[in-house]
Design a protein around this motif. Structure first.
Motif, short mmCIF file in Angstrom:
data_model
loop_
_atom_site.label_atom_id
_atom_site.label_comp_id
_atom_site.label_asym_id
_atom_site.label_seq_id
_atom_site.Cartn_x
_atom_site.Cartn_y
_atom_site.Cartn_z
N ASP A 225 -29.93 16.99 -132.17
CA ASP A 225 -30.65 17.03 -130.89
C ASP A 225 -30.59 18.46 -130.38
O ASP A 225 -29.93 19.32 -130.97
CB ASP A 225 -30.02 16.06 -129.89
N SER A 226 -31.27 18.72 -129.28
CA SER A 226 -31.22 20.06 -128.67
C SER A 226 -30.88 19.92 -127.20
O SER A 226 -31.10 18.87 -126.58
CB SER A 226 -32.57 20.77 -128.84
N THR A 227 -30.32 20.98 -126.64
CA THR A 227 -30.04 21.03 -125.22
C THR A 227 -30.42 22.40 -124.69
O THR A 227 -30.42 23.39 -125.43
CB THR A 227 -28.55 20.75 -124.93
N HIS A 228 -30.77 22.45 -123.40
CA HIS A 228 -31.17 23.72 -122.80
C HIS A 228 -29.95 24.41 -122.20
O HIS A 228 -29.05 23.77 -121.67
CB HIS A 228 -32.23 23.49 -121.72
N ILE A 229 -29.94 25.74 -122.31
CA ILE A 229 -28.92 26.57 -121.71
C ILE A 229 -29.63 27.55 -120.79
O ILE A 229 -30.53 28.27 -121.23
CB ILE A 229 -28.10 27.35 -122.76
N GLN A 230 -29.25 27.58 -119.54
CA GLN A 230 -29.92 28.45 -118.57
C GLN A 230 -29.67 29.91 -118.92
O GLN A 230 -28.53 30.35 -119.04
CB GLN A 230 -29.42 28.15 -117.16
N ALA A 231 -30.74 30.66 -119.08
CA ALA A 231 -30.63 32.08 -119.40
C ALA A 231 -30.17 32.87 -118.18
O ALA A 231 -30.39 32.45 -117.04
CB ALA A 231 -31.96 32.62 -119.90
N SER A 232 -29.54 33.99 -118.42
CA SER A 232 -29.12 34.87 -117.33
C SER A 232 -30.32 35.71 -116.91
O SER A 232 -30.40 36.92 -117.17
CB SER A 232 -27.96 35.76 -117.80
N ALA A 233 -31.28 35.03 -116.26
CA ALA A 233 -32.53 35.69 -115.89
C ALA A 233 -33.14 34.98 -114.69
O ALA A 233 -33.12 33.75 -114.60
CB ALA A 233 -33.51 35.67 -117.07
N ASN A 234 -33.70 35.76 -113.79
CA ASN A 234 -34.38 35.24 -112.60
C ASN A 234 -35.73 34.65 -113.01
O ASN A 234 -36.55 35.35 -113.63
CB ASN A 234 -34.56 36.36 -111.58
N LYS A 235 -35.97 33.40 -112.65
CA LYS A 235 -37.22 32.76 -113.07
C LYS A 235 -38.44 33.34 -112.36
O LYS A 235 -39.58 33.08 -112.78
CB LYS A 235 -37.15 31.26 -112.85
N ASN A 236 -38.23 34.12 -111.32
CA ASN A 236 -39.36 34.71 -110.57
C ASN A 236 -39.67 36.14 -111.01
O ASN A 236 -40.61 36.74 -110.50
CB ASN A 236 -39.06 34.69 -109.08
N LYS A 237 -38.87 36.70 -111.91
CA LYS A 237 -39.09 38.07 -112.39
C LYS A 237 -39.63 38.02 -113.81
O LYS A 237 -38.86 37.91 -114.78
CB LYS A 237 -37.77 38.86 -112.34
N ARG B 218 -23.28 25.53 -119.60
CA ARG B 218 -24.52 25.30 -118.84
C ARG B 218 -25.35 26.56 -118.70
O ARG B 218 -26.57 26.49 -118.56
CB ARG B 218 -24.18 24.76 -117.44
N ARG B 219 -24.69 27.70 -118.73
CA ARG B 219 -25.36 28.97 -118.50
C ARG B 219 -24.94 29.98 -119.57
O ARG B 219 -23.80 30.00 -120.02
CB ARG B 219 -25.01 29.49 -117.11
N CYS B 220 -25.89 30.82 -119.97
CA CYS B 220 -25.60 31.85 -120.96
C CYS B 220 -24.66 32.91 -120.38
O CYS B 220 -24.87 33.39 -119.26
CB CYS B 220 -26.89 32.52 -121.43
N ARG B 221 -23.65 33.26 -121.13
CA ARG B 221 -22.74 34.31 -120.70
C ARG B 221 -23.35 35.70 -120.88
O ARG B 221 -23.00 36.64 -120.17
CB ARG B 221 -21.44 34.26 -121.51
N MET B 222 -24.23 35.80 -121.87
CA MET B 222 -24.80 37.10 -122.23
C MET B 222 -26.31 36.98 -122.36
O MET B 222 -26.87 35.89 -122.25
CB MET B 222 -24.17 37.59 -123.54
N ARG B 223 -26.96 38.10 -122.59
CA ARG B 223 -28.42 38.14 -122.71
C ARG B 223 -28.83 38.51 -124.12
O ARG B 223 -28.16 39.31 -124.78
CB ARG B 223 -29.00 39.13 -121.70
N GLY B 224 -29.95 37.96 -124.55
CA GLY B 224 -30.43 38.19 -125.91
C GLY B 224 -30.07 37.04 -126.82
O GLY B 224 -28.98 36.47 -126.73
#
Length: 468
Positions: free
Chosen positions: A135-147, A405-411
């Motif tokens: 299965d897959s799960t979503h992980i919130q990226a360290s990014a503003n959804k409005n930018k 639940r949230r990404c620690r890093m970017r990329g």
């Protein structure tokens, strides 16, 4: 001044003590040896200690390396696990960051460590390799959804187009149809939201899911002890089915599941003709998708397919005969206009101007029907219930206990590193506790000293786990 023994300060039932006793991490030194200089520079921090420090961060959900440094400085059990004295200087947080961002960047170190842990589980007979659940799960990226900016992105062609074209050609030839002209190499584009902060993440808009920039982790677990056997990260806007077959083949090849694998369990996101066709040799149990249907019109399910005649039979008993096979891989079956024109059920069959119903059937539809039959069988229903006890529990454990639940890093590469380390600590934790129970069972003749009891005097009866 007081003379103390650090070993006596760590409880016998502490999780880190169980891991240290049952899980051998010495192989890490050999895995990372090519990335260290043997005769240049100052002596480095022992690689095993560095990875153990990272292990502590993921095991206890410590979100940053700076905080991890502080926690290790203050926690006696952490120091004991790392083989450090009370006054020994803790490695600086920047040392961990530098190793991740420079020494191990672009390498397969984390994948190799994860594979070694799975191999260790296999050696302890904690992985059966008979039923794999994905299965897959979503992980919130360290990014503003409005930018973000809207960018035109090239669509990647499906990897199975050559297989599909071959199947279409064979079907048309069997029906006496001319072959289709060669497929034109056309480039298509999509306008997508691209994050300013983390361009490799994907903007996810799924029903029942949070909207924003996310990554998707595609995870597979073995049914026996819920050991994670594969983790793969993609952008949040990638379909679940896109990478499934590639990841399944990797597990079969890497861990030797060729002779053992019997069944795979998947949710409706994987119900595609190609996956059904490629898993014919297995008992593929996949949840079906509800087909879209127009109000007041007979759905496709009301039409019965006669395999011997290769026709569909409508609710009124008339036959829909084969007309052609299109490039998308669908056979088209059409009704007789003259018959339909005088049919009392016409208004419930079609609302088009032409009194004719068209039914499409994929060239790999037989494989889909076989998968549906698996899902509705007694064994299929029983196996499918394992999803809530295995893969869904694995995701819940990762998010609630290990900061997933949230990404620690970017990329994407760094999020993949987080996925590997989270899976490693989940597997190690499960193995250490199981092996401790087994050791106690053998040591006490069936009367077990519970490794997690508050008092060493609490006993209970233990029955070894037996997996089907």
């Amino acid at each position: 001044m007081e003379l103390i023994c650090l070993d006596e300060l760590v409880p016998q039932n502490h999780l880190l003590r169980l891991i240290d006793h049952h899980i051998d991490l010495s192989y890490i030194t050999e895995k990372v040896r090519p990335y260290y200089s043997q005769n240049v520079g100052r002596p480095s921090i022992p690689p095993v200690r560095l990875f153990k420090m990272m292990l502590i961060g993921y095991l206890y959900g410590i979100p940053s390396e700076r905080q991890l440094e502080q926690e290790v400085r203050l926690n006696v059990a952490y120091r004991w696990f790392l083989g450090m004295g009370l006054t020994e200087k803790v490695p600086d947080h920047s040392t961990i960051s530098w190793n991740r961002n420079h020494r191990f960047a672009g390498t397969t170190v984390f994948q190799e460590i994860f594979d070694e842990v799975v191999d260790l589980a296999i050696s302890h007979r904690m992985v059966a390799g008979r039923v794999l659940i994905t299965d897959s799960t979503h992980i919130q990226a360290s990014a503003n959804k409005n930018k973000y900016t809207m960018q035109s992105v090239v669509n990647t062609p499906a990897s199975y187009l050559d297989e599909l074209e071959k199947a279409v050609g064979e079907r048309r030839e069997s029906q006496g149809k001319k072959p289709l002209p060669p497929r034109k190499e056309e480039t298509s584009y999509s306008n997508l939201k691209v994050s300013h902060t983390d361009p490799e993440s994907g903007f996810m808009m799924r029903k029942g899911k949070p909207e924003g920039f996310h990554y998707l982790e595609h995870r597979t677990v073995d049914h026996k002890f819920n050991i994670i056997t594969d983790v793969h990260v993609t952008a949040g806007n990638v379909n679940d089915s896109t990478v499934y077959l590639e990841r399944l083949q990797r597990q079969v090849t890497t861990f030797g599941f060729e002779e053992t694998l019997e069944a795979v369990l998947l949710d409706s996101g994987y119900m595609t003709p190609h996956i059904c066709m490629r898993t014919e040799h297995l008992m593929a149990i996949i949840a079906d998708r509800a087909a879209p249907k127009a109000d007041g019109i007979f759905p496709k399910a009301q039409f019965t397919y006669d395999e011997q005649k290769d026709v569909y039979v409508c609710p009124a008993g008339a036959e829909l005969t084969y007309r052609t096979t299109n490039r998308a891989g669908y056979d088209e079956y059409v009704s007789d206009k003259l018959v339909c024109a005088s049919c009392p059920l016409l208004i419930q069959c079609t609302k088009t101007k032409s009194p004719q119903r068209v039914i499409q059937r994929h060239v790999w539809e037989t494989s889909k029907e076989r998968v549906r039959a698996h899902k509705e069988s007694v064994v299929g229903k029983a196996l499918y219930k394992l999803r809530s006890q295995t893969i869904e529990r694995s995701f819940a454990d990762a998010k609630n206990l290990h900061g997933y639940r949230r990404c620690r890093m970017r990329g994407r590469a760094k999020v993949q590193e987080q996925a590997f380390m989270t899976a490693v600590v989940q597997n190690i934790k499960k193995m250490a506790r199981y092996l401790a129970r087994e050791e106690n069972y053998l040591g006490y003749g069936g009367i077990v000293l519970h490794p997690f009891a508050d008092s060493p005097h609490k006993y209970h009866q233990f029955t070894p786990h037996v997996a089907v």
